[in-house]
Design a protein around this motif. Structure first.
Motif, PDB file in Angstrom:
ATOM      1  N   ARG A   9       1.922  28.580  -2.213  1.00 37.65           N
ATOM      2  CA  ARG A   9       2.708  28.363  -3.429  1.00 37.65           C
ATOM      3  C   ARG A   9       1.864  27.661  -4.498  1.00 37.65           C
ATOM      4  O   ARG A   9       1.865  28.052  -5.664  1.00 37.65           O
ATOM      5  CB  ARG A   9       3.963  27.552  -3.092  1.00 37.65           C
ATOM      6  CG  ARG A   9       4.918  27.395  -4.237  1.00 37.65           C
ATOM      7  CD  ARG A   9       6.242  26.762  -3.831  1.00 37.65           C
ATOM      8  NE  ARG A   9       6.118  25.581  -3.002  1.00 37.65           N
ATOM      9  CZ  ARG A   9       6.441  25.512  -1.716  1.00 37.65           C
ATOM     10  NH1 ARG A   9       6.929  26.558  -1.104  1.00 37.65           N
ATOM     11  NH2 ARG A   9       6.303  24.396  -1.042  1.00 37.65           N
ATOM     12  N   LYS A  47       2.664  27.597   3.726  1.00 41.32           N
ATOM     13  CA  LYS A  47       3.505  28.091   2.639  1.00 41.32           C
ATOM     14  C   LYS A  47       3.360  27.230   1.384  1.00 41.32           C
ATOM     15  O   LYS A  47       3.327  27.751   0.266  1.00 41.32           O
ATOM     16  CB  LYS A  47       4.971  28.136   3.072  1.00 41.32           C
ATOM     17  CG  LYS A  47       5.278  29.279   4.006  1.00 41.32           C
ATOM     18  CD  LYS A  47       6.751  29.309   4.375  1.00 41.32           C
ATOM     19  CE  LYS A  47       7.052  30.497   5.279  1.00 41.32           C
ATOM     20  NZ  LYS A  47       8.480  30.553   5.636  1.00 41.32           N
ATOM     21  N   GLU A  76       3.105  26.113   9.545  1.00 40.88           N
ATOM     22  CA  GLU A  76       3.683  27.145   8.690  1.00 40.88           C
ATOM     23  C   GLU A  76       4.151  26.540   7.371  1.00 40.88           C
ATOM     24  O   GLU A  76       3.921  27.107   6.307  1.00 40.88           O
ATOM     25  CB  GLU A  76       4.848  27.837   9.390  1.00 40.88           C
ATOM     26  CG  GLU A  76       5.461  28.936   8.551  1.00 40.88           C
ATOM     27  CD  GLU A  76       6.640  29.614   9.219  1.00 40.88           C
ATOM     28  OE1 GLU A  76       7.169  30.563   8.627  1.00 40.88           O
ATOM     29  OE2 GLU A  76       7.035  29.199  10.318  1.00 40.88           O
TER      30      GLU A  76
END
Length: 57
Positions: free
Chosen positions: A27, A23, A19
């Motif tokens: 980004r 992320k 995870e």
């Protein structure tokens, strides 16, 4: 039970690590997308503006 608990903890740790990587990747992709957009838009934006020198001081 002990083996199952270790497996479950290992799976939870792997999911948390994945995870965080996901992320970070999202980004990075979003940031580069916005950067490229603003780079392309800068020249037309500057052409549309009328800049005057500052007076006074």
């Amino acid at each position: 039970m002990v083996g199952e608990e270790k497996t479950l903890k290992a799976l939870a740790a792997e999911a948390a690590a994945n995870e965080a990587r996901y992320k970070a990747r999202v980004r990075t992709v979003l940031r580069s997308s916005y950067s490229a957009h603003w780079r392309r838009m800068l020249a037309p934006l500057l052409k549309a503006l009328t800049l005057k020198p500052r007076t006074g001081r």
